[in-house]
Design a protein around this motif. Structure first.
Motif, PDB file in Angstrom:
ATOM      1  N   VAL A 109       0.863  -1.183   0.000  1.00  0.00           N
ATOM      2  CA  VAL A 109       0.000   0.000   0.000  1.00  0.00           C
ATOM      3  C   VAL A 109       0.901   1.235   0.000  1.00  0.00           C
ATOM      4  N   GLU A 110       0.644   2.140  -0.918  1.00  0.00           N
ATOM      5  CA  GLU A 110       1.406   3.391  -1.010  1.00  0.00           C
ATOM      6  C   GLU A 110       0.442   4.554  -0.857  1.00  0.00           C
ATOM      7  N   VAL A 111       0.688   5.416   0.125  1.00  0.00           N
ATOM      8  CA  VAL A 111      -0.175   6.569   0.382  1.00  0.00           C
ATOM      9  C   VAL A 111       0.523   7.817  -0.174  1.00  0.00           C
ATOM     10  N   VAL A 133       1.638  -2.837   6.435  1.00  0.00           N
ATOM     11  CA  VAL A 133       1.421  -3.698   7.602  1.00  0.00           C
ATOM     12  C   VAL A 133       0.190  -3.260   8.391  1.00  0.00           C
ATOM     13  N   VAL A 134      -0.051  -1.950   8.501  1.00  0.00           N
ATOM     14  CA  VAL A 134      -1.239  -1.491   9.227  1.00  0.00           C
ATOM     15  C   VAL A 134      -2.500  -1.885   8.468  1.00  0.00           C
ATOM     16  N   CYS A 135      -2.481  -1.772   7.148  1.00  0.00           N
ATOM     17  CA  CYS A 135      -3.632  -2.204   6.350  1.00  0.00           C
ATOM     18  C   CYS A 135      -3.912  -3.689   6.573  1.00  0.00           C
ATOM     19  N   GLN A 154       3.676  12.156  11.339  1.00  0.00           N
ATOM     20  CA  GLN A 154       3.499  11.891   9.909  1.00  0.00           C
ATOM     21  C   GLN A 154       2.864  10.524   9.689  1.00  0.00           C
ATOM     22  N   GLN A 155       3.246   9.555  10.515  1.00  0.00           N
ATOM     23  CA  GLN A 155       2.663   8.221  10.411  1.00  0.00           C
ATOM     24  C   GLN A 155       1.151   8.268  10.606  1.00  0.00           C
ATOM     25  N   ILE A 156       0.683   9.036  11.572  1.00  0.00           N
ATOM     26  CA  ILE A 156      -0.755   9.132  11.813  1.00  0.00           C
ATOM     27  C   ILE A 156      -1.468   9.723  10.599  1.00  0.00           C
ATOM     28  N   GLN A 157      -0.873  10.743   9.985  1.00  0.00           N
ATOM     29  CA  GLN A 157      -1.496  11.334   8.806  1.00  0.00           C
ATOM     30  C   GLN A 157      -1.537  10.330   7.650  1.00  0.00           C
ATOM     31  N   VAL A 158      -0.489   9.521   7.523  1.00  0.00           N
ATOM     32  CA  VAL A 158      -0.464   8.478   6.498  1.00  0.00           C
ATOM     33  C   VAL A 158      -1.592   7.477   6.746  1.00  0.00           C
ATOM     34  N   ILE A 159      -1.733   7.027   7.994  1.00  0.00           N
ATOM     35  CA  ILE A 159      -2.744   6.020   8.317  1.00  0.00           C
ATOM     36  C   ILE A 159      -4.155   6.592   8.176  1.00  0.00           C
ATOM     37  N   LYS A 160      -4.370   7.811   8.637  1.00  0.00           N
ATOM     38  CA  LYS A 160      -5.693   8.434   8.484  1.00  0.00           C
ATOM     39  C   LYS A 160      -6.072   8.581   7.013  1.00  0.00           C
ATOM     40  N   THR A 161      -5.104   8.977   6.192  1.00  0.00           N
ATOM     41  CA  THR A 161      -5.367   9.128   4.763  1.00  0.00           C
ATOM     42  C   THR A 161      -5.683   7.782   4.129  1.00  0.00           C
ATOM     43  N   MET A 162      -4.924   6.747   4.498  1.00  0.00           N
ATOM     44  CA  MET A 162      -5.180   5.410   3.975  1.00  0.00           C
ATOM     45  C   MET A 162      -6.588   4.939   4.343  1.00  0.00           C
ATOM     46  N   GLU A 164      -9.185   6.728   5.084  1.00  0.00           N
ATOM     47  CA  GLU A 164     -10.179   7.520   4.341  1.00  0.00           C
ATOM     48  C   GLU A 164     -10.236   7.084   2.885  1.00  0.00           C
ATOM     49  N   ASP A 165      -9.084   6.958   2.247  1.00  0.00           N
ATOM     50  CA  ASP A 165      -9.047   6.658   0.813  1.00  0.00           C
ATOM     51  C   ASP A 165      -9.560   5.256   0.501  1.00  0.00           C
ATOM     52  N   LEU A 166      -9.343   4.314   1.411  1.00  0.00           N
ATOM     53  CA  LEU A 166      -9.758   2.928   1.181  1.00  0.00           C
ATOM     54  C   LEU A 166     -11.094   2.598   1.848  1.00  0.00           C
ATOM     55  N   SER A 167     -11.762   3.631   2.373  1.00  0.00           N
ATOM     56  CA  SER A 167     -13.117   3.487   2.942  1.00  0.00           C
ATOM     57  C   SER A 167     -13.171   2.424   4.029  1.00  0.00           C
ATOM     58  N   MET A 168     -12.178   2.431   4.898  1.00  0.00           N
ATOM     59  CA  MET A 168     -12.163   1.487   6.016  1.00  0.00           C
ATOM     60  C   MET A 168     -13.044   2.016   7.143  1.00  0.00           C
ATOM     61  N   PRO A 169     -13.927   1.197   7.708  1.00  0.00           N
ATOM     62  CA  PRO A 169     -14.830   1.663   8.767  1.00  0.00           C
ATOM     63  C   PRO A 169     -14.148   1.644  10.135  1.00  0.00           C
ATOM     64  N   ILE A 170     -13.066   2.401  10.245  1.00  0.00           N
ATOM     65  CA  ILE A 170     -12.246   2.408  11.461  1.00  0.00           C
ATOM     66  C   ILE A 170     -12.021   3.850  11.878  1.00  0.00           C
ATOM     67  N   ASP A 171     -12.211   4.130  13.142  1.00  0.00           N
ATOM     68  CA  ASP A 171     -11.942   5.455  13.691  1.00  0.00           C
ATOM     69  C   ASP A 171     -10.501   5.465  14.217  1.00  0.00           C
ATOM     70  N   VAL A 172      -9.629   6.244  13.582  1.00  0.00           N
ATOM     71  CA  VAL A 172      -8.231   6.341  13.999  1.00  0.00           C
ATOM     72  C   VAL A 172      -8.120   7.459  15.026  1.00  0.00           C
ATOM     73  N   ILE A 173      -7.691   7.102  16.224  1.00  0.00           N
ATOM     74  CA  ILE A 173      -7.627   8.045  17.334  1.00  0.00           C
ATOM     75  C   ILE A 173      -6.167   8.381  17.624  1.00  0.00           C
ATOM     76  N   ALA A 174      -5.837   9.669  17.563  1.00  0.00           N
ATOM     77  CA  ALA A 174      -4.478  10.142  17.854  1.00  0.00           C
ATOM     78  C   ALA A 174      -4.370  10.474  19.334  1.00  0.00           C
ATOM     79  N   VAL A 175      -3.315   9.971  19.962  1.00  0.00           N
ATOM     80  CA  VAL A 175      -3.129  10.126  21.411  1.00  0.00           C
ATOM     81  C   VAL A 175      -1.880  10.963  21.663  1.00  0.00           C
TER      82      VAL A 175
END
Length: 282
Positions: A109-111, A133-135, A154-162, A164-175
């Motif tokens: 997967v390339e974001v 690996v996260v996907c 930057q990793q969080i922005q990559v994962i959030k974008t992934m 969103e773009d792949l329509s995953m029904p997951i809420d990514v929470i930044a801590v």
């Protein structure tokens, strides 16, 4: 807490929870857990009924000359910490389970955009490995929510974008980043530092705070960044990068941007340390 190492066991447990109508939270890690990781477990408990953690040192996100062979592996201690934090399930796959065809034959997967620059420039291929690996872990666990630390901004922005773009029904929470009393961001790579180097490493967060204090009254960002790099290097570290970016897009900040993030990385002894600081301008 139950520990499983294969996909079938993982899915059996999670599917049983699903049949009970329970919400599932997920915290992926590479192990060698510290208080920052445990804060992710604690946050996940606020949003889900059952918590899955994973420990997997992902070879795809390490470059040829990076430290995967020396990366600390402390499974027994990690399990004790997760039990104390009331984690319900620990997934500990091997590379052969995650990448059965080998890295060279693995779908990846390339974001775009947010993977460019900063750590993406310093560590070519790193975010391809992270996103892949996260996907895959998201597909295996299928959580409702997943928690990640803001130290790896930057990793969080990559994962959030992934997601969103792949329509995953997951809420990514930044801590929020967990820090030592000195202000040093907690990281497994801090284990590479001796006491003198730890005292030096504090200059990274101190320099970012200084830079943040200058942004409201100075509009020459290039000059400020030049001064910040000089401060880091003068402390005994070697600057990898320090930048001021738009907090969401990670594009270089302009004078019209109000939501900013300072992104920095520096070498201290054997460790490459990263940190960030979000800044809201009036």
């Amino acid at each position: 807490m139950q520990t499983v190492c294969n996909i079938e066991q993982l899915r059996t447990v999670v599917n049983a929870w699903r049949q009970q109508g329970l919400r599932v939270g997920f915290v992926p890690t590479m192990g060698n857990l510290h208080a920052g990781h445990i804060s992710l477990i604690e946050e996940a408990h606020k949003h889900a009924d059952k918590i899955v953690a994973s420990i997997f040192v992902n070879p795809m996100q390490f470059g040829a000359n990076e430290d995967i062979g020396n990366y600390p592996r402390t499974l027994s201690d990690d399990q004790e910490k997760l039990v104390a934090a009331n984690c319900d399930l620990l997934f500990t796959p091997t590379p052969e389970i995650i990448y059965p065809k080998g890295l060279e034959n693995q779908t990846f997967v390339e974001v775009p955009d947010v993977s460019v620059g900063y750590c993406g420039e310093s560590r070519p291929g790193h975010f391809r490995g992270v996103a892949t690996v996260v996907c895959k872990l998201f597909n295996l666990v299928q959580p409702d929510i997943a928690c990640f630390g803001l130290k790896d901004y930057q990793q969080i922005q990559v994962i959030k974008t992934m997601v969103e773009d792949l329509s995953m029904p997951i809420d990514v929470i930044a801590v929020e980043t967990k820090r030592e009393a000195s202000g040093l961001a907690m990281s497994s790579r801090n284990n590479y530092l001796n006491d003198a180097e730890k005292a030096t490493a504090v200059n990274l967060s101190q320099t970012m705070r200084w830079l943040a204090s200058q942004l409201a009254s100075h509009n020459d960002y290039d000059k400020l960044l030049q001064q910040a790099r000089a401060k880091i290097d003068a402390s005994g570290m070697k600057t990898d990068y320090i930048h001021i970016a738009h907090a969401r897009t990670l594009e270089p900040a302009t004078q019209n941007d109000k939501s900013l993030v300072i992104l920095a990385a520096a070498h201290c002894g054997k460790a490459r340390l990263i940190d960030n600081l979000q800044v809201e301008l009036d």
